[in-house]
Design a protein around this motif. Structure first.
Motif, PDB file in Angstrom:
ATOM      1  N   ASN A 125      50.204 -44.575 -49.912  1.00 42.86           N
ATOM      2  CA  ASN A 125      49.715 -44.838 -48.563  1.00 42.86           C
ATOM      3  C   ASN A 125      48.378 -44.142 -48.418  1.00 42.86           C
ATOM      4  OD1 ASN A 125      49.941 -45.762 -45.806  1.00 42.86           O
ATOM      5  ND2 ASN A 125      50.470 -43.671 -45.198  1.00 42.86           N
ATOM      6  N   MET A 126      47.352 -44.922 -48.092  1.00 40.31           N
ATOM      7  CA  MET A 126      46.026 -44.326 -47.944  1.00 40.31           C
ATOM      8  C   MET A 126      45.401 -44.790 -46.638  1.00 40.31           C
ATOM      9  SD  MET A 126      42.875 -44.333 -50.611  1.00 40.31           S
ATOM     10  CE  MET A 126      41.485 -43.227 -50.423  1.00 40.31           C
TER      11      MET A 126
ATOM     12  N   VAL B  92      45.038 -35.290 -53.136  1.00 42.70           N
ATOM     13  CA  VAL B  92      46.160 -36.223 -53.048  1.00 42.70           C
ATOM     14  C   VAL B  92      47.455 -35.433 -52.879  1.00 42.70           C
ATOM     15  CG1 VAL B  92      47.437 -37.998 -54.319  1.00 42.70           C
ATOM     16  CG2 VAL B  92      44.940 -37.916 -54.470  1.00 42.70           C
ATOM     17  N   PHE B  94      51.822 -35.710 -53.074  1.00 42.20           N
ATOM     18  CA  PHE B  94      52.840 -36.476 -53.792  1.00 42.20           C
ATOM     19  C   PHE B  94      54.212 -36.245 -53.185  1.00 42.20           C
ATOM     20  CE2 PHE B  94      55.927 -37.377 -57.085  1.00 42.20           C
ATOM     21  CZ  PHE B  94      55.434 -38.552 -57.653  1.00 42.20           C
ATOM     22  N   LEU B 105      48.674 -32.118 -54.825  1.00 44.67           N
ATOM     23  CA  LEU B 105      48.092 -32.287 -56.152  1.00 44.67           C
ATOM     24  C   LEU B 105      46.662 -31.767 -56.030  1.00 44.67           C
ATOM     25  CD1 LEU B 105      49.442 -35.846 -57.080  1.00 44.67           C
ATOM     26  CD2 LEU B 105      50.460 -33.615 -57.559  1.00 44.67           C
ATOM     27  N   ILE B 108      43.701 -33.046 -57.870  1.00 48.56           N
ATOM     28  CA  ILE B 108      43.302 -34.447 -57.759  1.00 48.56           C
ATOM     29  C   ILE B 108      42.657 -34.728 -56.403  1.00 48.56           C
ATOM     30  CG2 ILE B 108      44.073 -36.846 -57.925  1.00 48.56           C
ATOM     31  CD1 ILE B 108      46.392 -35.967 -59.572  1.00 48.56           C
ATOM     32  N   VAL B 110      40.943 -36.778 -53.416  1.00 50.63           N
ATOM     33  CA  VAL B 110      41.093 -38.136 -52.917  1.00 50.63           C
ATOM     34  C   VAL B 110      39.834 -38.917 -53.289  1.00 50.63           C
ATOM     35  CG1 VAL B 110      41.282 -39.573 -50.864  1.00 50.63           C
ATOM     36  CG2 VAL B 110      42.575 -37.448 -50.998  1.00 50.63           C
ATOM     37  N   PRO B 111      40.004 -40.053 -53.969  1.00 48.76           N
ATOM     38  CA  PRO B 111      38.829 -40.825 -54.395  1.00 48.76           C
ATOM     39  C   PRO B 111      37.998 -41.261 -53.194  1.00 48.76           C
ATOM     40  CG  PRO B 111      40.864 -41.784 -55.271  1.00 48.76           C
ATOM     41  CD  PRO B 111      41.268 -40.698 -54.338  1.00 48.76           C
ATOM     42  N   MET B 126      46.052 -39.375 -48.182  1.00 48.78           N
ATOM     43  CA  MET B 126      46.540 -40.185 -49.297  1.00 48.78           C
ATOM     44  C   MET B 126      47.808 -39.561 -49.866  1.00 48.78           C
ATOM     45  SD  MET B 126      44.451 -41.523 -52.612  1.00 48.78           S
ATOM     46  CE  MET B 126      45.112 -42.779 -53.695  1.00 48.78           C
TER      47      MET B 126
END
Lengths: 137, 137
Positions: A125-126, B92, B94, B105, B108, B110-111, B126
Motif C-alpha cells: 500500500n503506497m 518502507v 513491513f 525497514l 530501505i 521509500v522510492p 509505504m
DNA sequence: AATTTTAATGCAACCGGGTTGCAAAGTTTA
DNA sequence: TAAACTTTGCAACCCGGTTGCATTAAAATT
C-alpha cells in the motif's frame, strides 16, 4: 433490468440486485475514491451494513479495490477493466491534504521493493500526500 | 532521575516525567512498532489518554514516527538518531501477515515517485505486506 | 404457479481505536 | 509559600467498522 451495471455484476457472478446496481453506479461515476460513510451520504436512506457488505462483495470479486489512506476511513475505487488486483496492477494513491480527496494514480505502478533476505512479498500500500493539481490552481 | 531516557527527553524540550520515561523505555526496547492499545497492555495500570497524549508529544518532537499499516491501529516506532522525519528519512515498513508485527525497514528508503504535473509532494506512507524472515524459518 | 430453499436487506446493537473536557495532582516560577 | 502552568487520570464520547438476527426478496425445485 438490463444495463451496463447489471451486466458487469453478472459477469462477475454477483447477483444484480437493485441496491448493488445503485452502488456500482455511484462507484463508477465517482472520480476519486470513496469511503463507506461517504457512500452512505450518497443515498437518502440506505443501510450502512448493506453498503458495507456490498463493498466487501465487490472487493472480493475484484470489481473494486481499497486503499488505506490514513484518513481513518478505508477508501474504495472501481478497478480498471484490465485489473486483476495482482501485484503488477497495484498503483500509487494520492491524498490531497487540501481537498481531502484520495485518487488513484493508475498510471503510476508501485515501485518494486527489494525486501531483506527471507522476506516474502504479498502486497503493498503506497499513499503519497500532497496537493493535487486541482487545488494548486 | 538522570538516565539516557531523561536526557533524550530533555534534549527535545520534553519535560521528563516518570510516565514519559517509562513510555520512552518501552518504545526503545521495542523491536517492532507498537500501537496505543499494545502500549497500554505493557503497563499494569496506565491511562489510555495519557499514553495517547504522550505518543502525540513524542511524535511532534520527532522522537517517534507513526505508520498506518492498515491493521486498524496506528503503529509507532522510535526514530533513529539521524532521523528528522524529512522526506529523505522516510523508509518502507513491513507488516508480517503471520506474526502481525510491523517493522521498520530502516535501510530501505521509500522510492521517489514522479507525480503528475502540478501535484506537489508532502509525505508518503509505504507498507509492504508479506511474511517476515522470522516466520519463514 | 406454488412451494421450498437460498441469498440479500434492514435494523439494532456492539466493538475498538481514537479523542476531548475537566478536575485533581504535580511542577515550575515568582 | 503562593500563584501559574503542565501533566495526569477518569469519564464520556465519536466514528468507522462489524455482527446477529429477523424480514424480505430472489432463485430453484416441484
Amino acid at each position: 433490468m438490463n444495463n451496463e451495471f447489471d451486466n458487469k455484476l453478472k459477469s462477475r457472478n454477483i447477483k444484480p440486485t437493485a441496491m448493488r446496481e445503485l452502488v456500482l453506479k455511484v462507484l463508477t461515476e465517482q472520480m476519486t475514491t470513496i469511503s463507506l460513510p461517504e457512500l452512505e451520504q450518497k443515498f437518502d436512506r440506505a443501510d450502512k451494513a448493506t453498503l458495507y457488505r456490498t463493498l466487501k462483495t465487490f472487493e472480493e470479486s475484484k470489481l473494486i479495490h481499497s486503499v488505506d489512506d490514513g484518513s481513518g476511513a478505508m477508501k474504495y475505487a472501481i478497478c480498471q477493466d484490465s485489473c486483476h488486483c495482482n501485484p503488477e496492477d497495484l498503483h500509487v494513491h494520492f491524498l490531497c491534504t487540501k481537498c481531502k480527496q484520495t485518487s488513484c494514480l493508475s498510471e503510476i505502478p508501485v515501485p518494486e521493493i527489494n525486501l531483506p533476505d527471507n522476506f516474502s512479498f504479498e502486497s503493498v500500500n503506497m499513499v503519497v500526500k500532497g496537493i493535487c493539481s486541482n487545488c494548486k490552481k
